[in-house]
Scaffold this motif. Structure first.
Motif, PDB file in Angstrom:
ATOM      1  N   GLY A 148       0.834  -1.191   0.000  1.00 21.04           N
ATOM      2  CA  GLY A 148       0.000   0.000   0.000  1.00 21.04           C
ATOM      3  C   GLY A 148       0.870   1.242   0.000  1.00 21.04           C
ATOM      4  N   ASN A 201       1.255  -4.461   6.211  1.00 23.26           N
ATOM      5  CA  ASN A 201       0.080  -4.372   5.340  1.00 23.26           C
ATOM      6  C   ASN A 201      -0.670  -3.081   5.643  1.00 23.26           C
ATOM      7  N   ALA A 202      -0.732  -2.203   4.645  1.00 22.61           N
ATOM      8  CA  ALA A 202      -1.490  -0.959   4.767  1.00 22.61           C
ATOM      9  C   ALA A 202      -2.476  -0.832   3.613  1.00 22.61           C
ATOM     10  N   MET A 203      -2.897  -1.958   3.050  1.00 20.92           N
ATOM     11  CA  MET A 203      -3.784  -1.942   1.890  1.00 20.92           C
ATOM     12  C   MET A 203      -5.248  -1.840   2.306  1.00 20.92           C
ATOM     13  N   ASN A 229      -0.004  -5.612  10.683  1.00 15.50           N
ATOM     14  CA  ASN A 229      -1.220  -5.361   9.906  1.00 15.50           C
ATOM     15  C   ASN A 229      -1.999  -4.184  10.487  1.00 15.50           C
ATOM     16  N   GLY A 231      -3.847  -2.520   7.945  1.00 14.86           N
ATOM     17  CA  GLY A 231      -4.696  -2.318   6.777  1.00 14.86           C
ATOM     18  C   GLY A 231      -6.099  -2.803   7.046  1.00 14.86           C
TER      19      GLY A 231
END
Length: 320
Positions: A148, A201-203, A229, A231
């Motif tokens: 992300g 994870n930043a999606m 995480n 996201g």
């Protein structure tokens, strides 16, 4: 029929007064969530914020609804069928959470790398017990893989660069993003997953990344790596993450989001000693009302005047 602006998130009284004054000029009425009557739903044209009460069934009773302004960056709480309606505008608060989330992520990392939990435990016992020097690590020359490359990813890259880390970003097509040493396309990331010291994870959640982080993925990671995480919880297959942590396939995980929230007290994740669980608070903004008003009010002005948005409009196909 008087169209309504329904407020499911609070603003300061002075800000609400500005919203009401503007709405009045266009013959709109403003109601807070606790002021809404059952009969009001048919007249709601604008929703600010969100609530678990806004189910698909309830949204279907709002034929006048034209715009939803979420108070967060993610919009996956809005039912998919509504997100994809051609006559519905959706906007988010992307950008205002970048600083606090990035600070929190590096608090996770630095706490781990500088052995803060061990020293806190010694302090609680009243014991002078320096951790093993071999446990200490530095971020200098570490590789951080960030899924992300939006506002949050960019801010994390900026902070990581100051601390001497190498930042690799993952986005849909590998387009270069300022602040990252390199960007790669989603789906071509495994070569970096096995080399990264920290994976973040930043999606936003999409069909492509649902349960993307599964056992096969964790098996590619270094055994000394951290997984973070912030996201969306549904991007991680939690049972597989539990196995990866139990089997020491990876060193530790820091989780702020989960597939189902609040995380059930029966979840096996609570029992692990190499995980840190926080209750979806990394995006807490010190001056949230002030910052969110800077996005909502200009959008409201343009929506009432021209039926368009000027800030943070979400692409319904992409989900962000």
């Amino acid at each position: 029929m008087t169209k309504l602006i329904a407020m499911f998130k609070e603003f300061k009284d002075s800000q609400v007064d500005q919203i009401k004054d503007l709405a009045h000029q266009y013959s709109y009425q403003v109601k807070m969530e606790d002021e809404l009557l059952d009969t009001d739903d048919q007249d709601i044209a604008v929703i600010y914020g969100w609530s678990s009460d806004l189910t698909q069934e309830r949204l279907e009773t709002m034929p006048a609804l034209k715009w939803i302004q979420k108070e967060s960056a993610g919009v996956d709480a809005i039912p998919l069928s509504f997100r994809q309606k051609e006559d519905l505008l959706i906007s988010n608060m992307s950008g205002i959470h970048a600083q606090p989330i990035s600070e929190h992520v590096f608090a996770y990392i630095l706490s781990h790398y500088r052995c803060m939990p061990q020293m806190a435990a010694s302090q609680a016992q009243g014991v002078w017990s320096p951790p093993d020097p071999n446990l200490f690590r530095s971020l200098d020359d570490k590789t951080i893989l960030v899924y992300g490359t939006g506002n949050i990813g960019i801010r994390m890259a900026q902070i990581g660069a100051v601390l001497g880390s190498r930042l690799i970003g993952v986005n849909t097509n590998g387009r270069p993003i300022e602040g990252f040493d390199q960007c790669i396309a989603f789906g071509q990331d495994k070569e970096w997953a096995c080399r990264a010291d920290i994976i973040i994870n930043a999606m936003p959640l999409t069909d492509l990344n649902r349960e993307y982080f599964d056992l096969d993925y964790f098996k590619t990671m270094k055994s000394s790596a951290l997984f973070i995480n912030i996201g969306r919880g549904a991007s991680v297959k939690e049972a597989d993450l539990h196995q990866a942590l139990s089997d020491k396939l990876i060193e530790s995980a820091y989780l702020d989001v989960f597939e189902s929230e609040p995380l059930s007290e029966k979840s096996s994740l609570w029992q692990l000693d190499n995980i840190v669980i926080t209750p979806h608070i990394t995006g807490t903004v010190e001056h949230f009302m002030q910052e969110s008003f800077k996005i909502f009010f200009p959008n409201l002005q343009s929506f009432l005047a021209e039926g368009v948005l000027v800030r943070n409009q979400v692409d319904p196909q992409k989900g962000y």
